[in-house]
Design a protein around this motif. Structure first.
Motif: not given
Length: 549
Positions: A48-59
């Motif tokens: 979940v944290s990986i998805v949020i980092a990529f999809a929301v934070y743009g990492m």
């Protein structure tokens, strides 16, 4: 180059903080509500944290996965290496029967199991925290409590709850040292304030331990001894952190607790002692201390020889001696001279202001707590005359027993680093920092969250120390008070961190029941957090402002 952003959701910090909290909510709900095994809960929260980092934070996904790998690699020396070697030492003493001797020796100090828990988990655990930190106190005290006859689940919970008040000054006050470095505030002032907070929490911890062992009946029976232990520990921690040496605060507190409690037991004993049960040390163990064998010893009127008692204590004396020697400046310098450091491949990150975020991986193997424990284990094999092939076999069995625990630790540290480096953790901390004057109440909550995520008060201080100071300056609060509150709040978050839960479950043979342990300790963690939050809030007002140096 990835630049962190703390308000990616519509430019709103509050909404971003709520999204950033999702991985933690997932982790704790899966553990506490659905009772998933820690490794699966950790893997899910990491995903979940990986998805949020990529999809929301743009990492970028490559950097996101790189951050996860960076965190997983960092867990080896800080958690896994410690856990394996601490449990190995225990299994060496268990297999030779010396742990049963140790149990009988502790019974000589007091035949009441509730008091023995205070001595081992609270006083001795604090000494281990002072010297080693990390997961060492939980690992060693948990197996010692089992040796005293505590059921494995209760031993795990007691070891976690006991590892609270000493945490801010663990490993010779490394968390306070880190806090001073990241905030630029005076080390002695921060230590003095933290000592005026955690010493109050310490008064309650022995009472909680007694309640865990024997409920309300136990509290009614031995509250005088528990109160003496808590007051002595708190007084020692306060005096050392404020007037003698911040670095020695936990050592002074642990010794003060032990001395005053033993002296008190010479003039007072509970009317109805809770006797120590003689049960096998651990499922799958050697049974050297089984009920039948010990009953036969008592029937014959036999006692352990002085030599056997000395051998039973020696492994832990060696552990303490090695950690003390390792703190000498010359030794520390020599051990640290072979450290390997390099920038983690594929990670190039800056903060919102463009300042580079450190992603240097340090493999400082020789002075690591796990390495020192390994050396102590080797010395233990020689002292107890364990054949090398048998010692190696026990080591292999230990690693096999910890397989899923290691997987859990890898996932949780990977989760922590993804959240930290992507900016999710920053969103959480800064979101709470927008609360204005009432921020003083929530300041310890930030430290609590930091330790719950990372499993380390030191890491929490590194993450949020500067955030606390910035928030204090914005709200007109004392920067020193808010910074110290981060460390003090963190100490009660240690018991719910997935790393600590995994360690406690592993050493007592309850892998897979981390969720049950979490459900048991979360209430105590929140209750003690409330005490600290109220204390810090009142210290920020004239009501208790006089407590500050």
């Amino acid at each position: 180059m990835y630049q962190q952003i703390f308000d990616p959701v519509l430019g709103r910090l509050g909404l971003s903080a709520l999204v950033a909290a999702i991985p933690l909510v997932v982790l704790f709900v899966l553990l506490g509500v659905f009772r998933w095994k820690a490794q699966w809960a950790g893997m899910t929260a990491l995903a979940v944290s990986i998805v949020i980092a990529f999809a929301v934070y743009g990492m970028p996904i490559t950097q996101t996965l790189g951050a996860a790998g960076y965190g997983a690699a960092s867990s080896f020396l800080t958690v896994i290496w410690i856990l394996v070697n601490a449990l190995w030492i225990f299994k060496l003493t268990e297999s030779t029967g010396h742990f049963a001797v140790l149990r009988r020796s502790f019974a000589g100090v007091s035949d009441d199991q509730r008091i023995q828990v205070i001595i081992i988990a609270f006083a001795f655990g604090a000494l281990l925290e002072a010297l080693a930190g990390a997961g060492t106190p939980v690992a060693i005290s948990a197996v010692m409590l089992i040796a005293l006859g505590l059921p494995p689940f209760r031993a795990a919970v007691a070891s976690l709850v006991a590892n609270t008040a000493p945490v801010a000054f663990g490993a010779l006050s490394v968390p306070i040292t880190t806090l001073s470095k990241v905030t630029g505030l005076d080390f002695d002032t921060l230590g003095a304030i933290a000592g005026r907070q955690t010493s109050i929490v310490a008064v309650f911890v022995p009472l909680v331990l007694v309640f865990l062992v024997d409920g309300r009946r136990g509290v009614r029976a031995v509250w005088p001894a528990a109160l003496v232990a808590g007051l002595a520990f708190g007084a020692g921690q306060f005096v050392f952190s404020n007037f003698i040496s911040v670095e020695l605060a936990d050592i002074g507190a642990a010794l003060s607790c032990a001395v005053f409690l033993v002296a008190f037991l010479r003039v007072w004993r509970p009317r109805e002692p809770l006797s120590v049960s003689s049960t096998p040390v651990m499922a799958g163990g050697s049974g050297a201390g089984s009920a039948e064998e010990e009953a036969a010893m008592l029937a014959r009127g036999e006692r352990d020889t002085r030599r056997n008692v000395i051998l039973a204590y020696l492994p832990y004396a060696v552990v303490i001696a090695i950690f003390v020697v390792a703190q000498f400046s010359a030794v520390k310098s020599a051990l640290g001279s072979v450290a390997i450091e390099f920038a983690w491949p594929g990670l190039a990150i800056t903060g919102p202001a463009g300042n580079p975020v450190a992603t240097v991986f340090s493999f400082n193997f020789l002075p690591a707590a796990g390495t020192l424990l390994f050396v102590a284990g080797v010395i233990t094999t020689l002292m107890l005359k364990v054949p090398p092939d048998r010692a190696a076999s026990i080591y292999a069995t230990t690693v096999k027993q910890l397989t899923w625990t290691i997987v859990c630790v890898l996932c949780v540290l990977a989760l922590a680093y993804v959240m930290n480096l992507s900016g999710q953790t920053g969103s959480l901390g800064r979101g709470l920092a927008t609360l204005g004057g009432v921020f003083a109440f929530f300041s310890p909550v930030i430290g609590w969250l930091g330790v719950a995520i990372t499993g380390s008060d030191n890491s929490s201080n590194a993450l949020f120390g500067a955030v606390q100071v910035a928030a204090a300056q914005q709200t007109g609060l004392s920067p020193e008070l808010m910074a110290a509150a981060n460390s003090s709040g963190g100490v009660v978050g240690k018991m719910i961190s997935p790393q600590s839960l995994a360690i406690a479950a592993a050493v007592v043979g309850l892998q897979g029941r981390e969720g049950d342990i979490f459900r048991k300790v979360i209430g105590y963690s929140l209750a003690l957090l409330l005490v600290i939050a109220l204390l810090v809030f009142l210290q920020s007002t004239p009501v208790l402002g006089w407590m500050l140096p």
